[in-house]
Design an enzyme around this catalytic site. Structure first.
Site, PDB file in Angstrom:
ATOM      1  N   GLU A  78       1.313  -1.242   0.107  1.00  0.00           N
ATOM      2  CA  GLU A  78       0.268  -0.049   0.115  1.00  0.00           C
ATOM      3  C   GLU A  78       0.627   1.181   0.348  1.00  0.00           C
ATOM      4  O   GLU A  78       1.370   0.877   0.630  1.00  0.00           O
ATOM      5  CB  GLU A  78      -0.691  -0.237   1.051  1.00  0.00           C
ATOM      6  CG  GLU A  78      -1.730  -1.416   1.217  1.00  0.00           C
ATOM      7  CD  GLU A  78      -2.595  -0.799   1.964  1.00  0.00           C
ATOM      8  OE1 GLU A  78      -3.008   0.044   3.052  1.00  0.00           O
ATOM      9  OE2 GLU A  78      -3.372  -2.212   2.408  1.00  0.00           O
TER      10      GLU A  78
ATOM     11  N   CYS B 268      -2.203  -6.833   5.868  1.00  0.00           N
ATOM     12  CA  CYS B 268      -1.582  -8.153   5.228  1.00  0.00           C
ATOM     13  C   CYS B 268      -0.565  -9.181   6.073  1.00  0.00           C
ATOM     14  O   CYS B 268      -1.369 -10.068   6.713  1.00  0.00           O
ATOM     15  CB  CYS B 268      -0.800  -7.754   3.823  1.00  0.00           C
ATOM     16  SG  CYS B 268      -2.134  -6.603   2.476  1.00  0.00           S
TER      17      CYS B 268
ATOM     18  N   LYS C 242       0.408   2.456   7.882  1.00  0.00           N
ATOM     19  CA  LYS C 242       2.019   3.387   6.959  1.00  0.00           C
ATOM     20  C   LYS C 242       1.358   4.031   6.945  1.00  0.00           C
ATOM     21  O   LYS C 242       0.248   4.753   5.936  1.00  0.00           O
ATOM     22  CB  LYS C 242       3.001   1.833   6.759  1.00  0.00           C
ATOM     23  CG  LYS C 242       2.144   1.908   5.424  1.00  0.00           C
ATOM     24  CD  LYS C 242       3.005   0.831   4.496  1.00  0.00           C
ATOM     25  CE  LYS C 242       2.856   0.665   3.224  1.00  0.00           C
ATOM     26  NZ  LYS C 242       3.130  -0.311   2.408  1.00  0.00           N
TER      27      LYS C 242
HETATM   28  C1  UGA Z   1       2.346  -5.937   2.726  1.00  0.00           C
HETATM   29  C2  UGA Z   1       4.116  -6.869   1.680  1.00  0.00           C
HETATM   30  O1  UGA Z   1       5.373  -5.325   2.033  1.00  0.00           O
HETATM   31  C3  UGA Z   1       3.589  -6.500  -0.360  1.00  0.00           C
HETATM   32  O2  UGA Z   1       4.850  -7.061  -0.713  1.00  0.00           O
HETATM   33  C4  UGA Z   1       2.443  -7.807   0.361  1.00  0.00           C
HETATM   34  O3  UGA Z   1       1.954  -7.830  -1.752  1.00  0.00           O
HETATM   35  C5  UGA Z   1       1.096  -6.845   0.669  1.00  0.00           C
HETATM   36  O4  UGA Z   1       2.010  -7.093   2.671  1.00  0.00           O
HETATM   37  C6  UGA Z   1       0.386  -7.958   0.952  1.00  0.00           C
HETATM   38  O5  UGA Z   1       0.235  -9.174   0.729  1.00  0.00           O
HETATM   39  O6  UGA Z   1      -0.918  -7.425  -0.178  1.00  0.00           O
HETATM   40  P1  UGA Z   1       1.858  -3.640   2.981  1.00  0.00           P
HETATM   41  O7  UGA Z   1       1.111  -3.993   4.147  1.00  0.00           O
HETATM   42  O8  UGA Z   1       0.905  -2.524   2.061  1.00  0.00           O
HETATM   43  O9  UGA Z   1       2.613  -4.797   1.955  1.00  0.00           O
HETATM   44  O10 UGA Z   1       2.941  -2.973   4.315  1.00  0.00           O
HETATM   45  P2  UGA Z   1       4.271  -3.293   4.096  1.00  0.00           P
HETATM   46  O11 UGA Z   1       5.251  -1.716   3.378  1.00  0.00           O
HETATM   47  O12 UGA Z   1       4.871  -4.277   4.182  1.00  0.00           O
HETATM   48  O13 UGA Z   1       3.961  -2.519   5.468  1.00  0.00           O
HETATM   49  C7  UGA Z   1       4.517  -3.174   6.515  1.00  0.00           C
HETATM   50  C8  UGA Z   1       4.119  -2.888   8.201  1.00  0.00           C
HETATM   51  O14 UGA Z   1       5.727  -3.517   8.782  1.00  0.00           O
HETATM   52  C9  UGA Z   1       3.865  -1.764   8.346  1.00  0.00           C
HETATM   53  O15 UGA Z   1       2.864  -1.296   9.808  1.00  0.00           O
HETATM   54  C10 UGA Z   1       5.013  -0.871   8.628  1.00  0.00           C
HETATM   55  O16 UGA Z   1       5.312   0.303   8.898  1.00  0.00           O
HETATM   56  C11 UGA Z   1       6.028  -2.027   9.455  1.00  0.00           C
HETATM   57  N1  UGA Z   1       7.399  -2.180   8.703  1.00  0.00           N
HETATM   58  C12 UGA Z   1       7.856  -2.213   7.859  1.00  0.00           C
HETATM   59  C13 UGA Z   1       8.007  -1.920   9.649  1.00  0.00           C
HETATM   60  O17 UGA Z   1       8.180  -1.897  11.209  1.00  0.00           O
HETATM   61  N2  UGA Z   1       9.733  -1.764   9.172  1.00  0.00           N
HETATM   62  C14 UGA Z   1      10.048  -1.793   8.599  1.00  0.00           C
HETATM   63  O18 UGA Z   1      11.346  -2.137   7.866  1.00  0.00           O
HETATM   64  C15 UGA Z   1       9.539  -2.218   6.482  1.00  0.00           C
END
Ligand code: UGA
Length: 444
Positions: A155, A263, A324
């Protein structure tokens, strides 16, 4: 090439818009008449950067349309994508597949000529087989193949992720279906994007394994951050120091308040349940789920500790409530646990989020929603950053100090530098980095 997409949620809408940008003729189908009318009028039901422009452009070019009539759309399609929701089933954490199976039933009756039915929704191993069984049973004459083609869209950067993916995964052994899928992804094929052809079950598992691995990576660095706080190490430098090792990689090593969103929380839990059920438990993922749940709750305690151990009767500013930045999505956002924890301890919450407040109002009670970050900080005893929106990265610290009752900041995303914050006179707490005592104003 013609494509029908069933479900105009996040995945369906982004995929539909992007396929039409590839030159494919796309019809997006949804039962929700309000949503379809909105889309026909060019308004987006979700906030995603670049989506509105892409939809408008392709709708105008006649390649992208919206309908509530599934039968017509499926009848004309070479490929039908199932992109409906698979929420966590209440009580047991399994993915709820009722929308997927209902879509399969409806598709079965509408198939006209050879059709590739693609599961784009995140579905547990074995779902493709069941979709195939449902269609074959409902329409024994249907000529079709069922393919798994998971999405890896984040997202906030979903369009970029669709247009320039690290890879495309296609799960089918049918050569005829592979040919159709290759045709659909032709522009990426020409860009030499790796395309992984595999079996349907493997493709279904790849999706869960990818999300689970990333959730594990985040949880790992979050625990290292906790250790850093005790041994006076710096989690940023640890992440960089390990991330430069090509075998580890630097991405998804940002320590924070715990992962959220639609997700990771749902998919980690669903994989745990699948593994348990087949007698091959995933202990590491079970632990990740537990640690992450507790972490979100623990963040409220961290804020309270940074406010002198008591927030009863105090006002706390919350900047950012979405899970996020660049989304309005509140699902499983850490802010839900943090705000609830602070309210339970007697705090009043003043909050601001650039895009998430409409969603948040529906699910968060007794929060004072503000026009901007400065209004939110007015007469508060401390400010907590929960989501790293760009507009929070360069706050006017002098102005913030003049508005706050006390210069206290708890930065759960590490977007400020501890030394700079101390120099600016803030009592500053963050994740996995040693605190620096604020500068004494009398020595200024
Ligand atoms: C995630 C995956 O990254 C995508 O590849 C996948 O397609 C998607 O789920 C899905 O299954 O549809 P998304 O949920 O949009 O995407 O967001 P992310 O950017 O992955 O972040 C997820 C969570 O992890 C957020 O709360 C973010 O703040 C946290 N996060 C991410 C961290 O705390 N640290 C990081 O280094 C990265």
């Amino acid at each position: 090439m013609r494509v029908a997409i069933i479900g105009t949620g996040y995945v369906g809408l982004v995929s539909g818009a992007c396929f039409s940008e590839f030159g494919v003729e796309v019809i997006c189908v949804d039962k929700d008449t309000d949503k379809i009318s909105m889309l026909e009028a060019g308004r987006m039901p979700i906030y995603e950067p670049g989506l509105e422009e892409l939809v408008e452009k392709n709708a105008h070019a006649g390649r992208l349309s919206f309908t509530t009539e599934l039968v017509d759309a499926v009848g004309q399609a070479d490929a039908v994508f199932i992109a409906v929701g698979t929420p966590s089933r209440r009580g047991d954490g399994h993915a709820d597949l009722s929308y997927v199976y209902a879509a399969a039933e409806e598709i079965a009756g509408a198939i006209d000529g050879y059709t590739v039915v693609v599961t784009k929704s995140t579905v547990p191993v074995g779902t493709g087989r069941e979709v195939e069984r449902i269609i074959a049973e409902a329409n024994p004459d249907a000529e079709f193949d069922v393919v798994s083609n998971p999405e890896f869209l984040r997202e906030g950067s979903a369009i970029e992720d669709f247009m320039r993916p690290d890879r495309v995964v296609i799960g089918t052994k049918s050569e005829r279906a592979q040919e159709v899928m290759r045709g659909l992804y032709r522009p990426l094929y020409l860009l030499e994007t790796p395309i992984v052809f595999t079996s349907r079950q493997t493709s279904e598992l790849i999706k869960y394994a990818a999300n689970t691995f990333l959730a594990t990576k985040i949880t790992f660095i979050n625990e290292i951050a906790d250790l850093c706080e005790i041994v006076e190490a710096d989690v940023h430098d640890v992440a960089r120091g390990i991330g430069l090792d090509g075998r580890i990689g630097g991405k998804f090593l940002h320590a924070g308040p715990g992962y959220g969103g639609s997700c990771f929380p749902k998919d980690t839990l669903a994989l745990v349940r699948t593994a348990e059920e087949v007698g091959s438990p995933l202990r590491i993922v079970e632990t990740v789920v537990e640690i992450n749940d507790k972490r979100k709750q623990r963040m409220a305690e961290k804020v309270i500790a940074s406010c002198g151990g008591d927030v009863n009767g105090k006002t706390i500013t919350v900047l950012g409530v979405t899970f996020k930045p660049n989304t309005d999505d509140m699902r499983d956002s850490p802010s839900l646990d943090i705000v609830a924890g602070l309210q339970a301890a007697g705090a009043t919450i003043r909050a601001f989020d650039p895009e998430g407040m409409d969603e948040a109002r529906e699910i968060m009670d007794d929060v004072i929603w503000c026009e901007d970050e400065y209004e939110a900080m007015t007469d508060a005893d401390a400010v907590t950053i929960i989501t790293e929106w760009n507009e929070f990265r360069a706050l006017d610290l002098e102005r913030a100090k003049s508005l706050l009752r006390a210069p206290v900041m708890i930065d759960l995303r590490n977007i400020y530098d501890p030394e700079e914050m101390a120099a600016a006179g803030f009592s500053y707490a963050c994740i996995g980095r040693a605190p620096v005592a604020p500068a004494d104003p009398s020595t200024k």
